[in-house]
Design an enzyme around this catalytic site. Structure first.
Site, mmCIF file in Angstrom:
data_model
loop_
_atom_site.group_PDB
_atom_site.id
_atom_site.type_symbol
_atom_site.label_atom_id
_atom_site.label_comp_id
_atom_site.label_asym_id
_atom_site.label_seq_id
_atom_site.Cartn_x
_atom_site.Cartn_y
_atom_site.Cartn_z
ATOM 1 N N ARG A 70 0.798 -1.232 0.000
ATOM 2 C CA ARG A 70 0.000 0.000 0.000
ATOM 3 C C ARG A 70 0.823 1.271 0.000
ATOM 4 N NH1 ARG A 70 -1.483 -3.611 3.231
ATOM 5 N NH2 ARG A 70 -3.500 -4.641 3.052
ATOM 6 N N ASP A 105 -1.674 -16.093 -15.218
ATOM 7 C CA ASP A 105 -2.669 -16.192 -14.147
ATOM 8 C C ASP A 105 -3.926 -16.795 -14.773
ATOM 9 O OD1 ASP A 105 -4.988 -15.377 -12.552
ATOM 10 O OD2 ASP A 105 -3.581 -14.184 -11.367
ATOM 11 N N GLU A 133 -3.506 -17.873 -5.454
ATOM 12 C CA GLU A 133 -3.877 -16.535 -4.962
ATOM 13 C C GLU A 133 -5.378 -16.504 -4.677
ATOM 14 O OE1 GLU A 133 -2.742 -14.125 -8.303
ATOM 15 O OE2 GLU A 133 -0.863 -13.583 -7.365
ATOM 16 N N HIS A 172 -6.994 -14.414 -14.766
ATOM 17 C CA HIS A 172 -6.814 -13.294 -15.699
ATOM 18 C C HIS A 172 -6.977 -13.759 -17.142
ATOM 19 C CE1 HIS A 172 -4.067 -11.033 -12.575
ATOM 20 N NE2 HIS A 172 -5.269 -11.314 -12.114
ATOM 21 N N HIS A 185 2.988 -6.563 -12.582
ATOM 22 C CA HIS A 185 1.883 -6.212 -13.480
ATOM 23 C C HIS A 185 2.436 -5.211 -14.483
ATOM 24 C CE1 HIS A 185 -1.656 -7.316 -10.604
ATOM 25 N NE2 HIS A 185 -0.814 -8.301 -10.783
ATOM 26 N N HIS A 205 5.649 -10.716 -5.395
ATOM 27 C CA HIS A 205 4.705 -9.958 -6.212
ATOM 28 C C HIS A 205 4.969 -8.468 -6.040
ATOM 29 C CE1 HIS A 205 1.086 -8.572 -8.104
ATOM 30 N NE2 HIS A 205 0.665 -9.796 -8.338
ATOM 31 N N HIS A 210 -10.864 -13.355 -8.299
ATOM 32 C CA HIS A 210 -10.334 -14.686 -7.992
ATOM 33 C C HIS A 210 -11.359 -15.501 -7.196
ATOM 34 C CE1 HIS A 210 -5.922 -13.079 -8.166
ATOM 35 N NE2 HIS A 210 -6.620 -12.774 -9.230
HETATM 36 ZN ZN LIG Z 1 -2.075 -13.194 -10.284
HETATM 37 ZN ZN LIG Z 2 -0.891 -10.145 -9.832
#
Ligand SMILES: [Zn+2]
Ligand SMILES: [Zn+2]
Length: 367
Positions: free
Chosen positions: A50, A192, A274, A195, A123, A83, A244
């Site tokens: 964050r 993923d 995840e 995704h 990402h 990540h 997810h």
């Molecule tokens: Zn992912």
């Molecule tokens: Zn991700």
């Protein structure tokens, strides 16, 4: 606080099934948490997801991380896939914001190298209102610069669930970025499953699954496949929603994960869960589910009562959620059809991935 659940790591699985772990209380705790959850690989955030800036690791913490990897038998070069922060956007046409992203990104890469970690999941960001091709070039030049400024960590670009300006929703974007990377030994791709499906690539049947991986190999090439994120999808095919779901409860269904557990080309790379769970016990159970799926031979599935029952039970658990998302999707499609000529909305970078569920964790776990 280290996880208290206890699952035994599989010594016979051909796959590196693992999950996203909490590093609360110190990055070295992610290793013990992974071990206690029965992970053969794992992911974690390198710092607060964050905040732009977090305190650097102490040498003591770095040593502890390395020692834990040794004790619990994880090779940090191949079994750990941190990540990156969701707000890093190296494709941002706003130069100032892109520079700020680069700083945080470099800080992440340096943390990986301090820990001896060989892979880093990112990402690829969003080109926002900028020219897509031009912004892809900018992204690639930042990646080239970062590779020159570091020694060994491989940058692994994750495919995305969105559309248009969100980089990596199409395999072609990833191919184009990789094409511009000078040292190709330092770049890879993470697929993923949620995704992929949400972006419109069907993988939910045997034929579609095989076709997708063939397309992946044709467009990008298996040599770049460095990791997989495992998630079922709450939203239907092509919904562009990054939602997810637990394995077997979403639109993908358990058989997709059985196929994953039988795909030779996925052996040896981190396959990281995840899925939405409030504690690591859920992950531990899903890793055991994956190992069970690995033991199921394809030919006898329809006669396998245990398998058929498991499939039914999980689908039932997710039925309400699937229906809700289907209704939303249909409303959106009708609106889209009515306003198809209207200008495309811009998509903001980053999805919510595991961040929302980490928030949930915070509420339920003491740190
Ligand atoms: Zn992912
Ligand atoms: Zn991700």
């Amino acid at each position: 606080m280290p996880s208290t659940s206890s699952f035994v790591r599989s010594a016979v699985s051909k796959y590196k099934f693992g999950a996203h772990m909490s590093g609360a209380g110190g990055i070295s705790n992610s290793v013990t948490n992974a071990f206690n959850t029965g992970c053969n690989s794992f992911a974690m955030f390198l710092k607060s997801p964050r905040k732009w800036v977090s305190p650097q690791y102490t040498q003591e913490e770095v040593n502890k991380f390395k020692k834990n990897c040794e004790t619990y038998n994880y090779n940090p070069l191949t079994d750990v896939l941190p990540h990156g922060q969701y707000f890093i956007n190296l494709a941002n046409p706003d130069k100032e914001k892109a520079e700020k992203s680069y700083e945080s990104f470099m800080d992440d890469l340096n943390r990986c190298e301090q820990l001896g970690v060989g892979l880093y999941n990112l990402h690829p960001g969003s080109t926002l209102k900028g020219d897509h091709q031009l912004q892809l070039k900018q992204l690639a030049s930042y990646l080239n610069k970062a590779i020159k400024e570091t020694k060994f960590v491989k940058i692994v670009l994750e495919n995305m669930a969105g559309t248009g300006n969100l980089v990596g929703s199409s395999l072609v974007d990833l191919k184009e970025v990789i094409g511009m990377i000078e040292d190709k030994s330092r770049i890879g791709v993470c697929i993923d499953t949620c995704h992929t499906f949400a972006a419109g690539y069907d993988i939910s049947t045997t034929e579609a699954f095989n076709n997708f991986w063939k397309e992946f190999d044709d467009v990008i090439g298996f040599k770049y496949l460095s990791a997989v994120h495992l998630n079922d999808s709450k939203a239907p095919l092509g919904a562009n929603r990054d939602l997810h779901e637990r394995l077997g409860q979403g639109y993908l269904g358990i058989d997709v994960f059985r196929m994953i557990a039988h795909s030779e080309y996925l052996q040896g790379i981190p396959i990281v869960l995840e899925t939405p769970y409030e504690n690591d016990e859920g992950y531990g159970n899903e890793i055991k589910l994956l190992e069970w799926l690995e033991s199921k031979s394809e030919n006898e599935l329809l006669k396998d009562k245990e398998y058929v029952e498991k499939n039914k039970t999980l689908q039932k658990l997710g039925a309400k959620s699937r229906k809700e998302q289907l209704d939303k999707f249909e409303v959106k499609q009708k609106k889209r059809a009515g306003a198809s000529k209207r200008k495309k909305a811009t998509v903001e970078p980053g999805d919510n991935d595991i961040l929302s569920q980490m928030t949930k964790k915070r509420k339920t776990k003491k740190e």
